[in-house]
Design an enzyme around this catalytic site. Structure first.
Site: not given
Length: 250
Positions: A78, A140-142, A156
């Site tokens: 996400a 979370l992707c980050f 990131k």
């Protein structure tokens, strides 16, 4: 290769995801002679779930309750879209960078890394040695660690995701410009490089277009959506990305 560039704009979650899907379908169907590229912002801060993620996982964290929510057609973690620049690129399968699983990631990320480096940012690809392995992934992707991430001081700042369709490949990703109140653990470029003066997302649009196009051998031509095309995007937004059945499917 010719590349149609859509003007930089802001939209809500369903609209933004619908434009990206429309781009993929147009390129896959041969209705666009070449590639399509755009950058955009989010008019409402929004959490976009990866295609395979569970909505209940997001709602288990109180900070996402009441937040704007959309489900992407691409995988990955996400993303909290707030104070960032998002890009989307659709290339036909005939393009050399559309053939390998990582080729397009690396070409686009290297192009944006070059732009950041020219502005004095010490940025690098994360690499396989620092990547997270296994199935236990953060929401979370980050907060995750992928080998293809761009990182500054270990944090990131750029991540991307893809969706392949017969005839074309869509890749979109987020360049985190500033931190957000909901994600204080993610400082963004301005927090990591205080002297950068990141500025508004719109100021990054042209430079990002140019770097991506040059890296992929694309000849840019900017053209906005016609009334007919806008209606087609609205149809996708209503039937798919704005439909609770799509958002709640997992």
């Amino acid at each position: 290769m010719h590349c149609r560039v859509l003007p930089h704009a802001a939209g809500d979650g369903p609209w933004n995801m619908a434009v990206d899907q429309w781009m993929l379908e147009r390129v896959a169907g041969g209705e666009c002679a070449g590639a399509m590229l755009r950058t955009y912002e989010w008019s409402v801060p929004t959490l976009s779930l990866g295609y395979f993620q569970s909505r209940s996982e997001a709602e288990a964290d109180p900070r996402w309750r009441g937040a704007g929510l959309v489900r992407r057609a691409t995988g990955g973690g996400a993303i909290w879209h707030d104070r960032e620049l998002t890009y989307a690129l659709a290339v036909p399968s005939s393009h050399p960078m559309a053939r390998g699983a990582k080729d397009l990631y690396r070409a686009v990320h290297a192009a944006i890394a070059g732009l950041l480096a020219d502005r004095g940012v010490e940025v690098r690809r994360r690499g396989e040695q620092e990547a997270r392995v296994g199935r236990d992934r953060p929401l979370l992707c980050f907060a995750d660690r992928d080998a293809e991430d761009l990182v500054v001081s270990g944090s990131k700042v750029l991540g991307s995701a893809q969706r392949r369709k017969a005839g074309a490949l869509l890749q979109h990703g987020s360049l985190l410009l500033f931190g957000s109140e909901r994600t204080p653990e993610l400082p963004g470029l301005e927090g990591l490089c205080p002297g950068l003066g990141a500025g508004p997302a719109s100021a990054w649009a042209g430079p990002v277009w140019g770097r991506i196009a040059a890296a992929l051998g694309l000849v840019e031509a900017e053209r906005g959506l016609s009334a007919e095309e806008r209606e087609a995007v609205l149809g996708i937004a209503g039937a798919v990305f704005g439909d609770p059945g799509w958002t709640d499917r997992r």
